[in-house]
Design a protein around this motif. Structure first.
Motif, PDB file in Angstrom:
ATOM      1  N   ILE B 208       0.831  -1.207   0.000  1.00 43.73           N
ATOM      2  CA  ILE B 208       0.000   0.000   0.000  1.00 43.73           C
ATOM      3  C   ILE B 208       0.872   1.267   0.000  1.00 43.73           C
ATOM      4  CG2 ILE B 208      -1.977  -1.141   1.064  1.00 43.73           C
ATOM      5  CD1 ILE B 208      -1.207   0.296   3.709  1.00 43.73           C
ATOM      6  N   GLU B 236       6.416   4.846 -11.107  1.00 44.67           N
ATOM      7  CA  GLU B 236       4.994   5.173 -11.100  1.00 44.67           C
ATOM      8  C   GLU B 236       4.548   5.392  -9.651  1.00 44.67           C
ATOM      9  OE1 GLU B 236       2.573   2.964 -13.820  1.00 44.67           O
ATOM     10  OE2 GLU B 236       4.270   2.612 -15.125  1.00 44.67           O
ATOM     11  N   SER B 237       3.629   6.321  -9.495  1.00 42.83           N
ATOM     12  CA  SER B 237       3.316   6.804  -8.143  1.00 42.83           C
ATOM     13  C   SER B 237       2.260   5.967  -7.439  1.00 42.83           C
ATOM     14  CB  SER B 237       2.779   8.233  -8.263  1.00 42.83           C
ATOM     15  OG  SER B 237       1.575   8.202  -9.027  1.00 42.83           O
ATOM     16  N   ASP B 238       1.589   5.102  -8.169  1.00 46.60           N
ATOM     17  CA  ASP B 238       0.367   4.504  -7.631  1.00 46.60           C
ATOM     18  C   ASP B 238       0.583   3.069  -7.123  1.00 46.60           C
ATOM     19  OD1 ASP B 238       0.865   3.411 -10.041  1.00 46.60           O
ATOM     20  OD2 ASP B 238      -1.067   3.866 -10.956  1.00 46.60           O
ATOM     21  N   ILE B 239      -0.540   2.417  -6.774  1.00 44.92           N
ATOM     22  CA  ILE B 239      -0.417   1.036  -6.313  1.00 44.92           C
ATOM     23  C   ILE B 239      -0.680   0.047  -7.443  1.00 44.92           C
ATOM     24  CG2 ILE B 239      -0.872   1.431  -3.851  1.00 44.92           C
ATOM     25  CD1 ILE B 239      -3.801   0.411  -4.482  1.00 44.92           C
ATOM     26  N   SER B 240      -0.385   0.475  -8.666  1.00 42.44           N
ATOM     27  CA  SER B 240      -0.478  -0.433  -9.807  1.00 42.44           C
ATOM     28  C   SER B 240       0.630  -1.474  -9.685  1.00 42.44           C
ATOM     29  CB  SER B 240      -0.299   0.348 -11.106  1.00 42.44           C
ATOM     30  OG  SER B 240       0.996   0.915 -11.120  1.00 42.44           O
TER      31      SER B 240
END
Lengths: 341, 317
Positions: B208, B236-240
């Motif tokens: 997370i 990448e900044s997200d939780i992909s």
């Protein structure tokens, strides 16, 4: 009006609902539970003594959400249409449901409506499960809620031997359960007793009267650096919190997407300005922001504490920092100052 | 352990009284018996709260980098912590002469999650004596074996004794069995490429991105972490998939020759993600390829940080 859902029929009921709705339930993942879409092979975790570790706010405010896509070559934007399926969230705890009503005051106001939030809210039925045996890390009654609080719920279940007794709290809830058998008077009386007993089990965790004033007075004091000295500055307390809603919007240029990610005041870069200046340069100011937001600024806005006492931050802090102890220390700290002065 | 806490208290009392140090980093009692907290002792009155037992989860070396170099710091160190401190000295994060290491030969850290799994969360009392651990749950005493509760990293510990401590409290323990250290690595290495990737995916993608692993790690002291760099953005900044995988793989690589296998990252993770299989593998590579183990002294540069003009290879990398 109360209905009966027999425990042995839960799987079948969820399976039937799945034909018309996307059904989310707490399920086992590793050693914890998390809300996931129900399937035939789901291992339900309804009776876990502890709440899901990852908060169900993510079903309304996903941790990462694509807001739009763009095509640089054609110089064109594609807005993402939110087409939420009709959903049932089954087994949500009252603290998490009431947290969602607090977040309504952020994402759905007279002035601004966040379509990602409001569409999901409109299309979701919340079936709660009350807490007959609240764990010691929970403190919902201290902050004005309770183990069977009804805020935000369409129906509330109370566990009683082999059945769940379902209280209907809205039209949506009534529609969902109208074909279920009605409960008996005895069962309803037992439910009332269980609910009262659960509430009585919970001791007040800290003093809330004048807490806002106490914290406001401590704004410039050393209290914050004292309580934050061991803080690691990670995002656990805020990411697992059902009421924290801060986000950051990022353009993922390689994917041509604009994304909204959860953000947290506990990170250094949260308040880092482009000039290089950081108005919250240390963990002390960041901890102050976290506590003040919940126990002071929320009161300024809606006259309610922005915490529903779910206890996740208490249970999962890697250095054992306990927000209840911090708030008790705040009250004591003020007294010391007064005595000295 | 109460005797050890008493001895430790006496020791710290002396250090503060004699003004050998300005502050001592140790642990203190918390309201919840399973959760002793890192604490910073500057005066004698506070020492009443001092605690030391198998539940002290954190690597205290983590806090060293928060102090100016002229602060005289006393620090309680177990095997892994002492090696983290040594590694930080090598990386010039605090001068050795301003450090006082109070060493404790370590019998291993207990995994709180393993205890709770056996009892339940609401533990109201805790004590330990040798291999016996006793917790009070719902008013009843539950007796447990220490060896059943050790954190996975501690089960694999090769060096339980502090290295270069100024004082040692307690008798040194025998070193760990290196074959046990290798077991987990061999298990991972035995998988084929697809299985290894599936393992990595299953762990990394639960992330997370709270960065508790980073913040709990003494070696992650960069002012600006690569994931926080915004102009340009490096991951990448997200939780992909891409975002979480990038975090886990790059974090691990930055630890090559710097990690002491203390396991603080895993203990801090709120999603029970396994990550020491990556760093342990790198540590093992450092040992096999360069005969280097992190923190075994306070002057040897880690292989990837060292440089000399007579290097037998034509290129540094």
């Amino acid at each position: 009006m109360m209905y009966i859902l027999e425990k042995k029929n839960v799987d079948q009921t969820l399976s039937e609902w799945s034909a018309k709705y996307e059904v989310y339930t707490p399920q086992k993942v590793e050693a914890y539970s998390q809300f996931l879409p129900f399937t035939e092979s789901s291992e339900l975790a309804l009776n876990e003594p502890l709440n899901t570790r990852y908060p169900p706010k993510s079903l309304f405010l996903p941790q990462s959400e694509v807001m739009l896509k763009y095509n640089k070559r054609l110089n064109k934007f594609d807005e993402i249409k939110i087409l939420p399926e009709k959903r049932i969230i089954f087994g949500i705890r009252p603290c998490d449901a009431s947290a969602i009503t607090l977040l309504d005051t952020v994402f759905d106001t007279d002035e601004y409506q966040d379509p990602y939030w409001t569409e999901r809210r409109e299309n979701t039925i919340l079936v709660g499960l009350g807490c007959s045996e609240p764990p010691s890390t929970c403190f919902c009654t201290t902050v004005g809620y309770g183990p069977f609080n009804q805020d935000g719920l369409d129906a509330l279940m109370t566990e009683l031997d082999d059945v769940y007794v379902v209280e209907i709290l809205s039209d949506k809830g009534q529609k969902l359960f109208s074909n279920f058998p009605a409960s008996s008077k005895d069962q309803e009386q037992s439910v009332l007793n269980i609910q009262l007993k659960a509430k009585d089990l919970m001791e007040p965790a800290f003093e809330t009267e004048n807490l806002k004033q106490t914290l406001d007075q401590l704004f410039e004091s050393d209290y914050w650096s004292e309580i934050a000295e061991s803080c690691l500055g990670c995002g656990i307390c805020t990411f697992l919190c059902p009421t924290c809603f801060c986000f950051d919007i990022v353009d993922e240029v390689q994917r041509n997407e604009r994304i909204r990610n959860w953000d947290t005041c506990m990170f250094r870069i949260y308040s880092q300005e482009a000039s290089g200046h950081n108005p919250r340069p240390t963990r002390a100011e960041r901890t102050r922001q976290r506590l003040m937001h919940k126990y002071s600024y929320w009161l300024d806005h809606i006259d309610k504490i922005g915490c529903t006492g779910c206890g996740r931050c208490v249970r999962h802090c890697p250095v054992g920092l306990d927000i209840r102890a911090m708030l008790r220390a705040a009250s004591n700290f003020e007294r010391e100052v007064v005595n000295v002065g | 352990m109460p005797e050890l806490t008493t001895e430790l208290r006496k020791n710290i009392e002396q250090l503060l009284t004699d003004q050998v140090v300005d502050v001592v980093i140790a642990f203190k009692k918390a309201d919840a018996p399973l959760r002793p907290q890192p604490a910073f002792f500057r005066n004698l009155e506070e020492l009443e709260d001092l605690e030391y037992n198998g539940l002290c989860q954190n690597n205290l070396a983590n806090y060293l980098t928060r102090y100016p170099h002229d602060t005289k710091i006393g620090i309680v160190v177990r095997g892994c912590e002492s090696r983290s401190v040594n590694a930080l000295i090598v990386e010039k994060q605090h001068p050795r002469e301003n450090l006082y290491m109070i060493g404790i030969p370590c019998q291993g850290i207990l995994d709180i999650r393993k205890i709770i799994k056996k009892t339940g969360e609401d533990v109201t009392g805790y004590s330990e004596d040798g291999d016996q651990v006793s917790v009070v749950y719902e008013g009843k005493e539950v007796n447990l074996q220490r060896s059943d509760l050790l954190h996975d990293s501690c089960l694999r510990c090769a060096h339980p004794n502090p290295v270069n401590a100024d004082v040692l409290l307690g008798e040194p323990l025998p070193d760990g069995d290196p074959t046990i250290v290798r077991l987990a690595i061999e298990e991972f290495e035995a998988l084929d490429r697809d299985e290894r990737y599936a393992w990595f995916q299953k762990e990394a993608e639960r992330c997370i991105r709270c960065y508790a692993c980073r913040e709990a790690c003494p070696m992650c002291y960069c002012t600006e972490c690569f994931v926080d760099h915004a102009t340009p953005r490096w991951t990448e900044s997200d939780i992909s998939q891409a975002g979480t995988q990038a975090w886990h793989i790059i974090r691990a690589f930055h630890q090559a020759g710097r990690c002491t296998s203390c396991g603080a990252c895993e203990r801090a993770c709120p999603m029970d993600i396994k990550m020491t299989y990556l760093t342990d593998k790198l540590n093992n590579d450092m040992l096999e390829v360069y005969q280097f183990e992190t923190g075994m002294d306070d002057n040897t540069q880690p292989p990837f940080a060292s440089f000399n003009l007579d290097d037998k290879n034509r290129f540094v990398i």
